[in-house]
Design an enzyme around this catalytic site. Structure first.
Site, PDB file in Angstrom:
ATOM      1  N   GLY A 252       0.737  -1.247   0.000  1.00 29.60           N
ATOM      2  CA  GLY A 252       0.000   0.000   0.000  1.00 29.60           C
ATOM      3  C   GLY A 252       0.767   1.298   0.000  1.00 29.60           C
ATOM      4  N   CYS A 372       8.619  -1.675 -11.979  1.00 37.12           N
ATOM      5  CA  CYS A 372       9.973  -1.336 -11.515  1.00 37.12           C
ATOM      6  C   CYS A 372      10.950  -2.289 -12.205  1.00 37.12           C
ATOM      7  CB  CYS A 372      10.080  -1.414  -9.995  1.00 37.12           C
ATOM      8  SG  CYS A 372       9.492  -2.952  -9.255  1.00 37.12           S
TER       9      CYS A 372
END
Length: 442
Positions: A252, A372
């Protein structure tokens, strides 16, 4: 010159390294378990062990080439101390066993040949074809992909940055604090920081102080978050009162940023397939003070909970599961744990998740696809395929979206299709990719 560790601490580093080098689980999780099992290790001792283990992981291939043919955790750690920490036989004396003084001298003599990309054993030997990959501490398959994608000079600079430890970045929770006030309080507590170069919410710390018990952290005034990750949330840039989804929320970090940007209004769904990851979000959510976040566990990207929201959301972030190779500064074990087959499986999963997330976006709504990863297969190729299969979406240039928030990134105009491509040697962040789409009427 650096100092050698005490013999007992050296033994702990060897034991921890032996566990991590099994490569069966993420290195940080393995280290955490080791530290739980050895509570006598203080903060400084844990810091030494962690830094030593991660240094060996970063330089595993060249260190293995140095100590061949006998490769084990003890010799790898000695090679690290001798070649990267520049400790000679006198400095290492209390750690050395019979014959290891000669080994250390031998290692220190050969390290420069490794760095030049020369074969570590024999110029005509079995490793000669892999010399560049060994020098850069990459597996052959990854070196070849990066070489084809970036070129030799760029790969050298990129991998040099990836093989350095990352700085510690914070994101100030704009719901609870101002960046300047947080920096001032940290300074009073002896923690030096400076604003991150690009994110208006970020602070970059000098060193890596312990923060988990700091009052500002406990109050929810900041979270640890790499500046590049912050920029992904700013690309989505949700507004007050909107309906938004973080499609792969994980623990989160970006969810909390999105909720703060929304000023805790509207409705923000945090979807994830892992109950454990969503459980880890709960204490962070409680600290943040946000009331608009709704964590939802889903079975897959095709869960009926998602289908009910088709065409209703203003903005959707897809921070897709990926190889993570852009985070090698923090997770150097990934380059040894990933492989070509895993990349192929990930690209199929990324495509399926992006297609499912797109169904949630209303006309005029924004969809951000991010990873990423360093690899074109996971990044531009997925974005291109999505646009080809979804004529109802158009690409949105990234530069304008960032400029509207006062953010100017160097080299953005040279990025492919004007997408976001953060790289550690250019932006001093983890490597991130992002493509932005908007659903048009039709």
């Amino acid at each position: 010159m650096n100092r050698a560790p005490a013999p007992a601490l050296f033994q702990h580093a060897i034991a921890a390294l032996s566990e991590v080098l099994r490569l069966t689980h993420p290195a940080d999780a393995m280290l955490s378990r080791y530290f739980r099992e050895h509570k006598q290790l203080g903060h400084r001792d844990r810091g030494f062990v962690a830094e030593a283990v991660f240094a060996v992981l970063r330089h595993k291939r060249s260190l293995e080439a140095l100590v061949m043919p006998q490769v084990n955790s003890r010799r790898l750690l000695l090679a690290h101390l001798a070649c990267h920490q520049d400790l000679d036989t006198e400095a290492l004396g209390s750690l050395l066993r019979g014959g290891e003084a000669e080994l250390v001298e031998h290692l220190r003599q050969r390290r420069d040949a490794i760095a030049r990309g020369e074969d570590c054993l024999d110029p005509a030997g079995p490793l000669s074809h892999s010399a560049p990959a060994i020098a850069l501490d990459l597996p052959d398959w990854l070196y070849q992909r990066l070489l084809a994608q970036y070129g030799a000079e760029e790969v050298q600079a990129l991998v040099g940055a990836l093989n350095r430890s990352a700085p510690l970045d914070l994101r100030v929770n704009s719901q609870k604090a101002e960046r300047e006030a947080v920096a001032a309080q940290l300074a009073k507590d002896g923690i030096a920081s400076q604003p991150t170069p690009y994110s208006p919410l970020g602070l970059r710390l000098k060193g890596k102080p312990a923060l988990s018990r700091h009052p500002l952290f406990l109050e929810g005034a900041f979270e640890v978050q790499d500046e590049g990750s912050q920029l992904l949330g700013l690309l989505l840039n949700p507004k007050r009162g909107e309906m938004v989804a973080d499609f792969c929320a994980g623990a989160g970090g970006k969810t909390l940023l999105l909720g703060a940007l929304m000023r805790s209004t509207g409705r923000l769904y945090a979807f994830d397939v892992s109950e454990k990851r969503l459980a880890n979000l709960k204490p962070r959510l409680a600290r943040s003070g946000l009331s608009n976040v709704h964590p939802v566990r889903i079975d897959s990207e095709n869960d009926t909970k998602i289908k009910r929201l088709a065409g209703k959301l203003d903005r959707v972030l897809v921070d897709a599961p990926c190889s993570g190779l852009g985070t090698l500064r923090r997770n150097p074990d990934l380059k040894w744990r990933q492989n070509e087959q895993a990349i192929a499986e990930l690209t199929a999963k990324q495509t399926a998740i992006l297609n499912a997330a797109a169904r949630l976006v209303k006309v005029g709504g924004r969809l951000v696809y991010a990873t990423c990863s360093l690899l074109q297969e996971e990044n531009g190729a997925v974005a291109d395929a999505f646009l080809a299969a979804h004529p109802e979406f158009v690409a949105v240039p990234v530069a304008g979206l960032l400029a509207d928030q006062g953010i100017t990134l160097p080299g953005l105009e040279a990025m492919p299709e004007n997408r976001l491509a953060l790289l550690p040697h250019h932006h001093d962040s983890d490597a991130f990719f992002a493509a932005v789409f908007e659903r048009r009427p039709g």
